[in-house]
Design a protein around this motif. Structure first.
Motif: not given
Length: 273
Positions: A24-25, A215-223, A228-233
């Motif tokens: 997922a990550p 709107r911030r890329f770092v935040s976008m990557m973290g979200v 992905a982890l939430l949906a996967g688990v």
């Protein structure tokens, strides 16, 4: 409370949850670049194009993942070359290349006698992954996440403005084809779990959801990684109780999260005078 923990008591469920956590990550981080660069269809094309590589690798007696990686890389590089050396738009090139590669894989598969299950290649077999699959997915995903985590500024500059990136001294060709190679490697990591077709959702949905929420890329990557982890688990856990295949259930969860994110974005826009 004890009944809720029943799925975690089965080794096949433990492996399914673990492989989701592993892939997922990397898939989510890559999806942010694909969404920003407009390469969503590239993930679709490359995931379909690995089929002939898998079948030919089986016939040659070499690891299936090696064949998948080579085929995906050839498709990605070929698509980029044709697009750069013709007047045809990239989405058209991808449609022609991936459909041709996918058709080739189906034709070759029907001509040989094999114990290789096509549905496992196409849709994954999360409940049948073993230690080798976990190691392969973990090593590839770890390498991809490390590369993207270290070089994210360079890839981000390339995604937004390749001309400006070239002017500040970045090697555009290396970034371009490096991202294509990373895409192929990530699809290989997901091959044994979510399969060829459903890997597309993991390569697009997390980045698209994060794009709607921040709107911030770092935040976008973290979200994107969190989604992905939430949906996967949750999808894997829910599939146990629904007696459904985990991979399609994960895709449904991602779709639901996308609709929620879209609704939240619309409410925010209406709230702004």
């Amino acid at each position: 409370m004890g009944d809720l923990l029943v799925p975690f008591q089965f080794p096949f469920m433990q492996n399914a949850l673990l492989i989701v956590v592993l892939i997922a990550p990397a898939a989510a981080m890559l999806s942010t670049f694909l969404v920003l660069k407009g390469w969503s269809l590239m993930g679709d094309a490359t995931s379909h194009a690995v089929l002939p590589g898998v079948v030919l690798a089986y016939m040659a007696g070499i690891p299936l993942l090696l064949g998948a990686f080579v085929a995906g890389l050839i498709c990605a590089l070929g698509t980029g070359f044709i697009k750069d050396n013709s007047r045809i738009k990239q989405d058209t090139v991808m449609g022609v290349v991936f459909s041709g590669m996918f058709g080739l894989g189906i034709v070759i598969y029907t001509q040989i006698e094999t114990g290789l299950h096509l549905d496992h290649i196409l849709f994954g077999n999360m409940l049948g992954v073993g230690a080798q699959d976990l190691w392969t997915a973990g090593l590839i995903s770890g390498a991809v996440a490390l590369i993207l985590g270290v070089k994210w500024r360079d890839f981000l500059a390339h995604s937004f403005d390749p001309v400006q990136a070239r002017m500040i001294g970045l090697r555009i060709a290396w970034l371009h084809y490096g991202l294509l190679a990373i895409l192929s490697a990530t699809i290989v990591a997901m091959l044994s779990s979510v399969g060829i077709i459903l890997s597309v959702a993991y390569l697009i949905a997390p980045g698209a959801i994060a794009f709607l929420l921040t709107r911030r890329f770092v935040s976008m990557m973290g979200v994107a990684v969190a989604v992905a982890l939430l949906a996967g688990v949750f999808g894997t856990y829910a599939a146990f109780w629904l007696d459904a295949a985990p991979a399609p259930t994960i895709v449904l969860v991602l779709t639901a999260l996308f609709l929620v994110a879209f609704g939240v974005r619309r409410l925010r826009e209406r709230a702004v005078p």
